[in-house]
Design a protein around this motif. Sequence first.
Motif, PDB file in Angstrom:
ATOM      1  N   LEU A  49      57.084 -66.397  82.354  1.00  0.00           N
ATOM      2  CA  LEU A  49      57.584 -67.565  81.680  1.00  0.00           C
ATOM      3  C   LEU A  49      57.629 -68.948  82.621  1.00  0.00           C
ATOM      4  O   LEU A  49      57.239 -69.947  81.985  1.00  0.00           O
ATOM      5  CB  LEU A  49      58.957 -67.110  80.837  1.00  0.00           C
ATOM      6  CG  LEU A  49      58.792 -66.320  79.620  1.00  0.00           C
ATOM      7  CD1 LEU A  49      60.365 -66.056  79.304  1.00  0.00           C
ATOM      8  CD2 LEU A  49      58.294 -66.933  78.532  1.00  0.00           C
ATOM      9  N   PRO A  50      58.028 -68.614  83.998  1.00  0.00           N
ATOM     10  CA  PRO A  50      57.976 -69.602  84.779  1.00  0.00           C
ATOM     11  C   PRO A  50      56.645 -70.463  84.765  1.00  0.00           C
ATOM     12  O   PRO A  50      56.401 -71.697  84.503  1.00  0.00           O
ATOM     13  CB  PRO A  50      58.427 -69.246  85.795  1.00  0.00           C
ATOM     14  CG  PRO A  50      59.368 -67.970  85.586  1.00  0.00           C
ATOM     15  CD  PRO A  50      58.600 -67.429  84.364  1.00  0.00           C
ATOM     16  N   PHE A  51      55.648 -69.510  84.690  1.00  0.00           N
ATOM     17  CA  PHE A  51      54.172 -70.090  84.834  1.00  0.00           C
ATOM     18  C   PHE A  51      53.773 -70.910  83.871  1.00  0.00           C
ATOM     19  O   PHE A  51      53.208 -72.077  83.873  1.00  0.00           O
ATOM     20  CB  PHE A  51      53.375 -69.030  85.239  1.00  0.00           C
ATOM     21  CG  PHE A  51      51.847 -69.450  85.378  1.00  0.00           C
ATOM     22  CD1 PHE A  51      51.423 -70.184  86.212  1.00  0.00           C
ATOM     23  CD2 PHE A  51      50.989 -68.964  84.085  1.00  0.00           C
ATOM     24  CE1 PHE A  51      49.949 -70.603  86.151  1.00  0.00           C
ATOM     25  CE2 PHE A  51      49.846 -69.713  84.087  1.00  0.00           C
ATOM     26  CZ  PHE A  51      49.467 -70.257  85.250  1.00  0.00           C
ATOM     27  N   LEU A  52      54.010 -70.239  82.591  1.00  0.00           N
ATOM     28  CA  LEU A  52      53.645 -70.899  81.229  1.00  0.00           C
ATOM     29  C   LEU A  52      54.491 -72.296  81.293  1.00  0.00           C
ATOM     30  O   LEU A  52      54.079 -73.314  80.706  1.00  0.00           O
ATOM     31  CB  LEU A  52      54.066 -70.040  80.031  1.00  0.00           C
ATOM     32  CG  LEU A  52      53.179 -68.926  79.946  1.00  0.00           C
ATOM     33  CD1 LEU A  52      53.317 -67.842  78.582  1.00  0.00           C
ATOM     34  CD2 LEU A  52      51.739 -69.257  79.846  1.00  0.00           C
ATOM     35  N   ALA A  53      55.832 -72.411  81.632  1.00  0.00           N
ATOM     36  CA  ALA A  53      56.731 -73.236  81.455  1.00  0.00           C
ATOM     37  C   ALA A  53      56.086 -74.479  82.345  1.00  0.00           C
ATOM     38  O   ALA A  53      55.973 -75.828  81.904  1.00  0.00           O
ATOM     39  CB  ALA A  53      58.092 -73.234  81.463  1.00  0.00           C
ATOM     40  N   GLY A  54      55.689 -73.907  83.594  1.00  0.00           N
ATOM     41  CA  GLY A  54      55.194 -75.107  84.484  1.00  0.00           C
ATOM     42  C   GLY A  54      53.727 -75.708  83.985  1.00  0.00           C
ATOM     43  O   GLY A  54      53.681 -76.833  84.046  1.00  0.00           O
TER      44      GLY A  54
END
Length: 460
Positions: free
Chosen positions: A88-93
């Motif tokens: 999720l952090p990667f996709l949000a980034g």
Amino acid sequence: MTAPKALDAPHIPPRILGPAYRTASIGILLVITLVAFEGMSVGVVMPGIAHELDALNLYGVSFSAFLIASLFANVVAGLWSDRRGYPLPFLAGVVLFVAGMGLAGAAQSAVLFLVARAVQGLGAGTAIVALLVMIARVYPAEMRPKVFAAVSAAWVVPSMVGPSIAGFVADQWGWRYVFFGIIPLVVPALVMLVPALRRPAADEEPSDGPRSRPLAMTLAAAATAAGAGLLLYGVDRLHVSPVMGAVGTVVGLGLLLYGLYRLLPPKALRFGRGLPTTVLMRGFFSAAFFGVNSFIPLALQEVKSFTVKEAGIALTTGALGWSAGSFLQSRRTAEPYKRVRLGASGVTVAILLCLPSVIPGVSGWIAVPAWIVAGFGMGLGMATISVTALKQSPVNEQGANSAALSVTDMLGSALAIGIGGALINLIGHSSAEIATGFVVISLLMAAVGLSGAVLAGRIR
């Protein structure tokens, strides 16, 4: 009579482009390449942006907006990755990075462009930290040196061709398409990373240490970002308004120390053995290298009358040396602290070799071989630091420590560049004064590099 045992098949180490890891590796390298290309391209198109948006002071402010937003995002992404995993952090980034690129391309005012740069910083900072955690979770320890060598190599092509491509696109279609053109390239990278993003989360309890508390860490990240901004502002204003500059510097330094005390591993500010010193080494390398790297084009153009293209050659060859150093560290020819010490020594020697390039009667071209040595030292040291920090980190603290690496990395370069700029402004802008300023900056950054070489033994 028992049957003879079959001979054990020889162990074949996994390859980063082997069937099991090919798509994840290509996806990671594509994301790194896109972020690197954006970073290398902005400086080239900034004159056109400043002209069209009537913002001649946009250079420093736009980079500061990106930096401060990235600092904050690094910490939040690290905390998020430790508690919920990296997908999720990667996709949000990635979403934030793409949104920032779109906003920058569509900006009709300086304010909107600055907002876009901040959104890009949030996205890049979040995605890069999540990628570091992804590398730690997806690849076994024996493969990580090779992965980080490949990640370093992914910066080489953007360093060599990014400015030229950005200049061509800006000349043909306008600077806005430099930003718009990167957006569709994100799609294949995400497709490649789908298997890694769907990987089950590690069976590990979330950390319950002081760097796992969301509110405290968010406040510390905000203090660090605000402190960095105030410190950069104060240093930049010292030559104009000493009182205001001193106030901004002192307040910014206080906030920065407060935030770093909580964001970095325990005992980091005292150079505790092991992980604390490993994390701080990233800042020493970035400060020494980028503190000189940023002023080489200025010195060569203003003192030696180099063209923009000629001055850029030194930086390009530095990228080639960086790639070679990263490859060498993947061979594991020495203990980590020895590789870091050798890398810091290489950067220090290269800075001293580059220093005479502004002296009358000495060719400015000596900066080219000198900066190959500097790049080699950076590739050898920085990749080793990343691998060592992940090895020293518990699984449930890999996000926090990846964020700490990114924070010290950006702070080191930003503070060194800010101090260098203040010295140039203080000494003067004539050809002789710029040469003097470059010598002072080089000596100061050589001292930083030498300090890193001396302290490298505390990585053990």
